[in-house]
Design a protein around this motif. Structure first.
Motif, PDB file in Angstrom:
ATOM      1  N   GLU A 326       0.852  -1.065  -0.030  1.00 41.78           N
ATOM      2  CA  GLU A 326      -0.179   0.015  -0.011  1.00 41.78           C
ATOM      3  C   GLU A 326       1.081   1.161   0.202  1.00 41.78           C
ATOM      4  O   GLU A 326       0.616   2.226  -0.733  1.00 41.78           O
ATOM      5  CB  GLU A 326      -0.934   0.060   1.050  1.00 41.78           C
ATOM      6  N   ASN A 329       2.457   1.402  -3.594  1.00 40.34           N
ATOM      7  CA  ASN A 329       1.484   2.065  -4.376  1.00 40.34           C
ATOM      8  C   ASN A 329       1.107   3.489  -4.335  1.00 40.34           C
ATOM      9  O   ASN A 329       0.831   4.294  -5.210  1.00 40.34           O
ATOM     10  CB  ASN A 329       0.087   1.076  -4.305  1.00 40.34           C
ATOM     11  N   THR A 330       0.934   3.785  -3.050  1.00 38.38           N
ATOM     12  CA  THR A 330       0.456   5.277  -2.784  1.00 38.38           C
ATOM     13  C   THR A 330       1.578   6.421  -3.101  1.00 38.38           C
ATOM     14  O   THR A 330       1.438   7.471  -3.418  1.00 38.38           O
ATOM     15  CB  THR A 330       0.144   5.512  -1.217  1.00 38.38           C
ATOM     16  N   LYS A 331       2.840   5.999  -2.656  1.00 39.30           N
ATOM     17  CA  LYS A 331       4.050   6.905  -2.859  1.00 39.30           C
ATOM     18  C   LYS A 331       4.811   6.880  -4.065  1.00 39.30           C
ATOM     19  O   LYS A 331       5.245   7.920  -4.484  1.00 39.30           O
ATOM     20  CB  LYS A 331       5.038   6.885  -1.571  1.00 39.30           C
ATOM     21  N   TYR A 332       4.757   5.713  -4.739  1.00 40.38           N
ATOM     22  CA  TYR A 332       5.625   5.620  -6.025  1.00 40.38           C
ATOM     23  C   TYR A 332       5.030   5.244  -7.230  1.00 40.38           C
ATOM     24  O   TYR A 332       5.204   5.870  -8.074  1.00 40.38           O
ATOM     25  CB  TYR A 332       6.796   4.368  -5.493  1.00 40.38           C
ATOM     26  N   VAL A 333       3.919   4.160  -7.054  1.00 41.49           N
ATOM     27  CA  VAL A 333       3.221   3.738  -8.298  1.00 41.49           C
ATOM     28  C   VAL A 333       2.520   4.901  -8.802  1.00 41.49           C
ATOM     29  O   VAL A 333       2.247   5.249  -9.961  1.00 41.49           O
ATOM     30  CB  VAL A 333       2.408   2.338  -7.925  1.00 41.49           C
ATOM     31  N   THR A 334       1.613   5.350  -7.984  1.00 39.44           N
ATOM     32  CA  THR A 334       0.444   6.620  -8.128  1.00 39.44           C
ATOM     33  C   THR A 334       1.204   7.523  -8.868  1.00 39.44           C
ATOM     34  O   THR A 334       0.722   8.181  -9.800  1.00 39.44           O
ATOM     35  CB  THR A 334      -0.146   6.887  -6.987  1.00 39.44           C
ATOM     36  N   ASN A 335       2.402   7.729  -8.401  1.00 39.44           N
ATOM     37  CA  ASN A 335       3.268   8.850  -9.050  1.00 39.44           C
ATOM     38  C   ASN A 335       4.076   8.860  -9.970  1.00 39.44           C
ATOM     39  O   ASN A 335       4.900   9.873 -10.516  1.00 39.44           O
ATOM     40  CB  ASN A 335       3.908   9.821  -7.759  1.00 39.44           C
ATOM     41  N   GLY A 336       4.140   7.668 -10.587  1.00 40.48           N
ATOM     42  CA  GLY A 336       4.705   7.183 -11.587  1.00 40.48           C
ATOM     43  C   GLY A 336       6.240   7.443 -11.541  1.00 40.48           C
ATOM     44  O   GLY A 336       7.059   8.049 -12.276  1.00 40.48           O
ATOM     45  N   LYS A 364       5.443   0.307 -11.595  1.00 35.90           N
ATOM     46  CA  LYS A 364       4.358   0.101 -12.385  1.00 35.90           C
ATOM     47  C   LYS A 364       3.393  -0.884 -11.282  1.00 35.90           C
ATOM     48  O   LYS A 364       3.509  -1.016 -10.431  1.00 35.90           O
ATOM     49  CB  LYS A 364       4.336   0.005 -13.686  1.00 35.90           C
ATOM     50  N   LYS A 365       2.755  -1.712 -12.455  1.00 34.30           N
ATOM     51  CA  LYS A 365       2.096  -2.876 -11.818  1.00 34.30           C
ATOM     52  C   LYS A 365       3.027  -3.897 -11.026  1.00 34.30           C
ATOM     53  O   LYS A 365       2.747  -4.588 -10.103  1.00 34.30           O
ATOM     54  CB  LYS A 365       1.141  -3.629 -12.744  1.00 34.30           C
ATOM     55  N   TYR A 385       5.508  -6.901  -6.006  1.00 35.13           N
ATOM     56  CA  TYR A 385       6.016  -6.045  -4.876  1.00 35.13           C
ATOM     57  C   TYR A 385       5.677  -6.727  -3.514  1.00 35.13           C
ATOM     58  O   TYR A 385       6.424  -6.452  -2.576  1.00 35.13           O
ATOM     59  CB  TYR A 385       4.818  -4.646  -4.736  1.00 35.13           C
TER      60      TYR A 385
END
Length: 414
Positions: A326, A329-336, A364-365, A385
């Motif tokens: 989580e 995803n929040t800090k890295y994936v969402t922000n690309g 990414k995914k 992840y």
């Protein structure tokens, strides 16, 4: 000022009054005087008698008399006698002063669970230095009784009536999971309450090993919170935690002592992470395959260098894999987020060779990591992840020293 905006006068309740309201009886009972020798005490109580508190009450009563009444209920088995619910120290102070009678409130409560609840809560009153274990078992029993009586938000109620907060209540209740020798050391302050809380998550066998280690190493007779966090993270490595090797990484028996000089080999394809040092053939694209252990450690090193907050979260908060994912995803994936760098300067990762001179990381995914050699040859790896979380925890155990973990924990909680 209008009546609408006129603030109401605040009236402070005694612990007994407040808990009477909690139990559904807010009526004020009349204060009477009862002969001290007509009052029976209950033996089964988590709190001990503290002579120093009795002495303080005695000195106060010499000046202002008995300000707070005790609470009693009629003894159902003995006519004209009473059972003491709250006020053991005050009753003893009256006896010590030679008084024949004590001011009291007689409650008519007949529910045994409510009687017990009132006894526990009102004895955790002000100006009392109860030991951590006394508070722990008292809070635990209060919570069990409140749940039995159908109350919700039990921790909040206990916190309110004991002038503390929910987090403290849960922390003390967790202490009841300590083995008795360790809990005794919490009471003696050899182990801080915060440290005891961390150690309470260990198994009974692991706690026993910690206690035996302390017995066999008198110079390590105390444990603070930071050390306890390290023990909770690596319970089987007490020697390195208490006697850290400054220039060497922490090594664990469940991981091989692999060197980067061993030859490369073709890698088997399966769904798990391999703890071998087998490297893929040059230019081989890795997708959903078994990531070699040496590559996994290099990727973990890059995460430590470029995305340290992930590693810090694991060290300081003991999160589940889902919680780590989580965060990613929040800090890295969402922000690309994407990182690029090289190993030409500064600290080198485990198993470094010129085959891995440069790197790029893409969130990414799945995590995609590409290494580029001096000859501009590339090797790419993709891992979930969950696999990354596993690798990071192995990297922490194998390559991060106790001193660095302590610094990380302090950094996270400053």
């Amino acid at each position: 000022m209008s009546e609408f905006f006129k603030p109401k006068k605040q009236v402070l309740k005694s612990p007994e009054q407040a808990y009477a309201e909690l139990l559904g009886n807010s009526s004020e009972n009349q204060i009477v005087e009862i002969a001290v020798d007509l009052i029976d005490e209950i033996d089964n109580q988590p709190q001990k008698i503290h002579e120093d508190k009795i002495d303080r009450i005695v000195e106060s009563m010499k000046i202002v008399g008995q300000l707070d009444p005790i609470i009693v209920i009629p003894n159902p088995k003995k006519d004209n006698r009473y059972i003491l619910i709250a006020g053991r120290h005050r009753r003893r102070a009256c006896i010590k002063l030679g008084l024949d009678k004590v001011k009291a409130v007689i409650r008519k409560e007949t529910n045994p669970d409510k009687q017990r609840l009132m006894l526990l809560a009102t004895n955790n009153d002000r100006n009392t230095d109860y030991s951590p274990s006394e508070l722990a078992f008292s809070y635990k029993e209060q919570m069990e009784l409140l749940q039995k009586l159908g109350n919700k938000s039990t921790a909040s109620q206990i916190a309110q009536e004991n002038n503390t907060n929910r987090k403290t209540v849960h922390k003390y209740i967790q202490l009841t999971k300590l083995i008795p020798p360790l809990l005794s050391r919490v009471d003696s302050n050899s182990i801080t309450v915060g440290a005891g809380y961390e150690l309470s998550f260990l198994s009974t066998e692991q706690q026993t090993k910690v206690f035996n280690f302390m017995l066999n190493h008198p110079d390590k007779s105390k444990i603070d919170k930071d050390t306890a966090r390290l023990i909770r993270l690596s319970p089987d490595d007490l020697q390195n935690i208490f006697y850290p090797l400054v220039d060497k990484p922490l090594l664990f028996e469940d991981e091989e002592n692999i060197t980067a000089e061993e030859p490369k080999a073709e890698k088997k394809i399966n769904s798990d992470i391999s703890e071998t040092n087998n490297c893929p053939s040059e230019g081989q694209l890795q997708k959903n395959q078994n990531i070699p252990f040496n590559v996994l450690m290099m990727i973990s090193f890059i995460i430590k260098k470029e995305a340290y907050s992930i590693l810090l979260h694991i060290i300081s908060n003991f999160p589940t894999t889902d919680e780590v994912i989580e965060l990613i995803n929040t800090k890295y994936v969402t922000n690309g987020v994407c990182f690029k760098g090289n190993f030409s300067e500064g600290e080198k990762p485990p198993y470094y060779t010129p085959d891995y001179e440069k790197y790029s990381v893409s969130f990414k995914k799945k995590l995609t990591v590409t290494f580029t050699s001096e000859a501009n040859e590339k090797e790419s790896y993709k891992l979930s992840y969950a696999e990354l979380d596993t690798g990071l925890r192995k990297y922490l155990r194998k390559y991060v020293s106790a001193e660095d973990k302590i610094l990380a924990i302090k950094q996270a909680h400053n």
